[in-house]
Design a protein around this motif. Structure first.
Motif, PDB file in Angstrom:
ATOM      1  N   TYR A  72       0.826  -1.204   0.000  1.00  0.00           N
ATOM      2  CA  TYR A  72       0.000   0.000   0.000  1.00  0.00           C
ATOM      3  C   TYR A  72       0.863   1.257   0.000  1.00  0.00           C
ATOM      4  O   TYR A  72       2.049   1.215   0.341  1.00  0.00           O
ATOM      5  CB  TYR A  72      -0.926  -0.005   1.221  1.00  0.00           C
ATOM      6  N   VAL A  73       0.233   2.354  -0.382  1.00  0.00           N
ATOM      7  CA  VAL A  73       0.897   3.652  -0.426  1.00  0.00           C
ATOM      8  C   VAL A  73       0.160   4.603   0.502  1.00  0.00           C
ATOM      9  O   VAL A  73      -1.077   4.719   0.430  1.00  0.00           O
ATOM     10  CB  VAL A  73       0.898   4.215  -1.864  1.00  0.00           C
ATOM     11  N   GLY A  74       0.913   5.279   1.376  1.00  0.00           N
ATOM     12  CA  GLY A  74       0.327   6.271   2.270  1.00  0.00           C
ATOM     13  C   GLY A  74       1.110   7.561   2.212  1.00  0.00           C
ATOM     14  O   GLY A  74       2.336   7.566   2.410  1.00  0.00           O
ATOM     15  N   HIS A  75       0.432   8.655   1.912  1.00  0.00           N
ATOM     16  CA  HIS A  75       1.090   9.965   1.816  1.00  0.00           C
ATOM     17  C   HIS A  75       1.066  10.661   3.174  1.00  0.00           C
ATOM     18  O   HIS A  75       0.091  10.553   3.920  1.00  0.00           O
ATOM     19  CB  HIS A  75       0.393  10.824   0.762  1.00  0.00           C
ATOM     20  N   VAL A  76       2.144  11.375   3.471  1.00  0.00           N
ATOM     21  CA  VAL A  76       2.256  12.000   4.793  1.00  0.00           C
ATOM     22  C   VAL A  76       1.629  13.397   4.832  1.00  0.00           C
ATOM     23  O   VAL A  76       1.581  14.021   5.892  1.00  0.00           O
ATOM     24  CB  VAL A  76       3.731  12.068   5.253  1.00  0.00           C
ATOM     25  N   GLU A  77       1.139  13.878   3.684  1.00  0.00           N
ATOM     26  CA  GLU A  77       0.429  15.155   3.643  1.00  0.00           C
ATOM     27  C   GLU A  77      -0.903  14.953   2.929  1.00  0.00           C
ATOM     28  O   GLU A  77      -0.997  14.174   1.983  1.00  0.00           O
ATOM     29  CB  GLU A  77       1.239  16.227   2.906  1.00  0.00           C
ATOM     30  N   GLY A  78      -1.919  15.682   3.391  1.00  0.00           N
ATOM     31  CA  GLY A  78      -3.220  15.626   2.743  1.00  0.00           C
ATOM     32  C   GLY A  78      -4.062  14.458   3.216  1.00  0.00           C
ATOM     33  O   GLY A  78      -3.553  13.469   3.756  1.00  0.00           O
ATOM     34  N   ALA A  79      -5.353  14.585   2.981  1.00  0.00           N
ATOM     35  CA  ALA A  79      -6.290  13.552   3.433  1.00  0.00           C
ATOM     36  C   ALA A  79      -6.400  12.399   2.443  1.00  0.00           C
ATOM     37  O   ALA A  79      -6.700  11.267   2.826  1.00  0.00           O
ATOM     38  CB  ALA A  79      -7.674  14.168   3.651  1.00  0.00           C
ATOM     39  N   GLU A  80      -6.140  12.655   1.164  1.00  0.00           N
ATOM     40  CA  GLU A  80      -6.284  11.616   0.154  1.00  0.00           C
ATOM     41  C   GLU A  80      -5.133  10.615   0.248  1.00  0.00           C
ATOM     42  O   GLU A  80      -3.957  10.990   0.164  1.00  0.00           O
ATOM     43  CB  GLU A  80      -6.306  12.242  -1.243  1.00  0.00           C
ATOM     44  N   ALA A  81      -5.490   9.343   0.436  1.00  0.00           N
ATOM     45  CA  ALA A  81      -4.482   8.275   0.582  1.00  0.00           C
ATOM     46  C   ALA A  81      -3.469   8.615   1.662  1.00  0.00           C
ATOM     47  O   ALA A  81      -2.280   8.332   1.527  1.00  0.00           O
ATOM     48  CB  ALA A  81      -3.787   8.007  -0.747  1.00  0.00           C
ATOM     49  N   GLY A  82      -3.958   9.215   2.752  1.00  0.00           N
ATOM     50  CA  GLY A  82      -3.074   9.618   3.838  1.00  0.00           C
ATOM     51  C   GLY A  82      -2.560   8.418   4.618  1.00  0.00           C
ATOM     52  O   GLY A  82      -3.277   7.427   4.804  1.00  0.00           O
ATOM     53  N   LEU A  83      -1.325   8.514   5.072  1.00  0.00           N
ATOM     54  CA  LEU A  83      -0.722   7.404   5.808  1.00  0.00           C
ATOM     55  C   LEU A  83      -1.527   7.036   7.055  1.00  0.00           C
ATOM     56  O   LEU A  83      -1.759   5.840   7.297  1.00  0.00           O
ATOM     57  CB  LEU A  83       0.729   7.740   6.163  1.00  0.00           C
ATOM     58  N   PRO A  84      -1.961   7.984   7.890  1.00  0.00           N
ATOM     59  CA  PRO A  84      -2.752   7.591   9.066  1.00  0.00           C
ATOM     60  C   PRO A  84      -4.009   6.816   8.704  1.00  0.00           C
ATOM     61  O   PRO A  84      -4.359   5.836   9.372  1.00  0.00           O
ATOM     62  CB  PRO A  84      -3.089   8.934   9.717  1.00  0.00           C
ATOM     63  N   ALA A  85      -4.683   7.240   7.628  1.00  0.00           N
ATOM     64  CA  ALA A  85      -5.911   6.547   7.228  1.00  0.00           C
ATOM     65  C   ALA A  85      -5.611   5.146   6.709  1.00  0.00           C
ATOM     66  O   ALA A  85      -6.368   4.197   6.968  1.00  0.00           O
ATOM     67  CB  ALA A  85      -6.641   7.361   6.158  1.00  0.00           C
ATOM     68  N   VAL A  86      -4.507   4.997   5.973  1.00  0.00           N
ATOM     69  CA  VAL A  86      -4.130   3.674   5.471  1.00  0.00           C
ATOM     70  C   VAL A  86      -3.858   2.727   6.636  1.00  0.00           C
ATOM     71  O   VAL A  86      -4.332   1.585   6.659  1.00  0.00           O
ATOM     72  CB  VAL A  86      -2.894   3.774   4.561  1.00  0.00           C
ATOM     73  N   LEU A  87      -3.132   3.201   7.643  1.00  0.00           N
ATOM     74  CA  LEU A  87      -2.819   2.362   8.800  1.00  0.00           C
ATOM     75  C   LEU A  87      -4.078   2.055   9.612  1.00  0.00           C
ATOM     76  O   LEU A  87      -4.226   0.950  10.150  1.00  0.00           O
ATOM     77  CB  LEU A  87      -1.770   3.042   9.678  1.00  0.00           C
TER      78      LEU A  87
END
Length: 281
Positions: A72-87
């Motif tokens: 999976y890919v999680g971005h550390v900025e923004g709400a879209e595909a954000g790392l916290p949401a992925v985890l």
């Protein structure tokens, strides 16, 4: 069961793929048992930044070439595909091991990315561990060499059985980050110089004076043409400095490392290292 026994059961075994031609020949991949922790690539910046698609392609390569299970890919900025949401969307499959391993998508130390990863790992509702950045590692030097060759700025790797006119005789490895990142990138620069049989200096891309000083040193050492090898994957904000830095010193530059197979291999390696450490603790 002892931690050593848990580690031996949970860690992936190596498998040798059928030999193939090209740069993949001889690569090893990892076979993960069912229910193994998820590999998550932590990507600098938001999902809609230029270069973000590179992370998606690298995750696909990790799945196909190495782990055999979704990455999976999680971005550390923004709400879209954000790392916290992925985890937060992961499940704890086994109580005695992490639910995920987060691998920072960076070639070396990146304090902002590492801080964001630590915060997301600490806030995750499941047990998550963080891996080391991808570099420094000899595979980074291999990928830099390939990108320079792709741009016609260096001879291609002899393993690929190609020849071409070399477009540069001295190279600046332009790196993101602070002095610590530059020091680590110097390890890669030494390896790259050995591969190219040419002088290589390292400079932070955001520091115009340092880039110019590196180019001046190369020319003083006899380099008739200088090129910049971006020590970047692609999503990093420092990519915007590459073209201006090249123009400043009258140099050409290669593309970012992008979704190079060597980076997918490194992501799988960092995953295994982090998982082994977590299970041994």
């Amino acid at each position: 069961m002892s931690p050593e026994s848990q580690a031996s059961e949970a860690l992936p075994s190596r498998r040798r793929r059928t030999p193939r031609g090209g740069r993949h020949r001889g690569d090893e991949s990892f076979l993960l048992p069912p229910g193994s922790p998820t590999l998550v690539l932590a990507v600098p910046g938001p999902a809609r930044r230029a270069g973000a698609e590179i992370a998606v392609e690298l995750a696909r390569l990790v799945e196909i070439e190495h782990t055999g299970q979704p990455a999976y890919v999680g971005h550390v900025e923004g709400a879209e595909a954000g790392l916290p949401a992925v985890l937060a969307g992961l499940r704890q499959e086994r109580p005695d091991e992490p639910a995920a391993v987060v691998v920072p998508l960076s070639t070396g130390p990146d304090p902002a990315l590492e801080n964001a990863v630590r915060a997301a790992v600490a806030a995750a509702p499941v047990h998550v561990v963080a891996a080391e950045p991808l570099g420094p590692h000899p595979l980074i030097a291999e990928a830099l060499h390939d990108r320079l060759a792709d741009a016609g700025l260096a001879r291609a790797d002899r393993i690929r059985m190609m020849t071409m006119v070399t477009g540069a005789s001295g190279f600046v490895v332009g790196t993101p980050g602070d002095a610590a990142a530059v020091r680590q990138a110097e390890v890669t620069s030494v390896l790259l110089a050995s591969r190219l049989a040419a002088p290589v200096f390292t400079a932070p891309l955001a520091d115009e004076a340092a880039v110019k000083a590196a180019a001046d040193q190369l020319r003083a050492a006899g380099a008739a043409a200088v090129a910049i090898a971006p020590h970047l994957i692609g999503p990093e904000p420092e990519w915007r400095y590459v073209a201006p830095a090249a123009a400043l010193i009258g140099a050409a530059h290669a593309a970012p490392l992008g979704a190079h197979p060597a980076l997918a291999r490194l992501a799988a390696l960092r995953y295994v290292e982090a998982l082994a450490t977590a299970l041994a603790d």
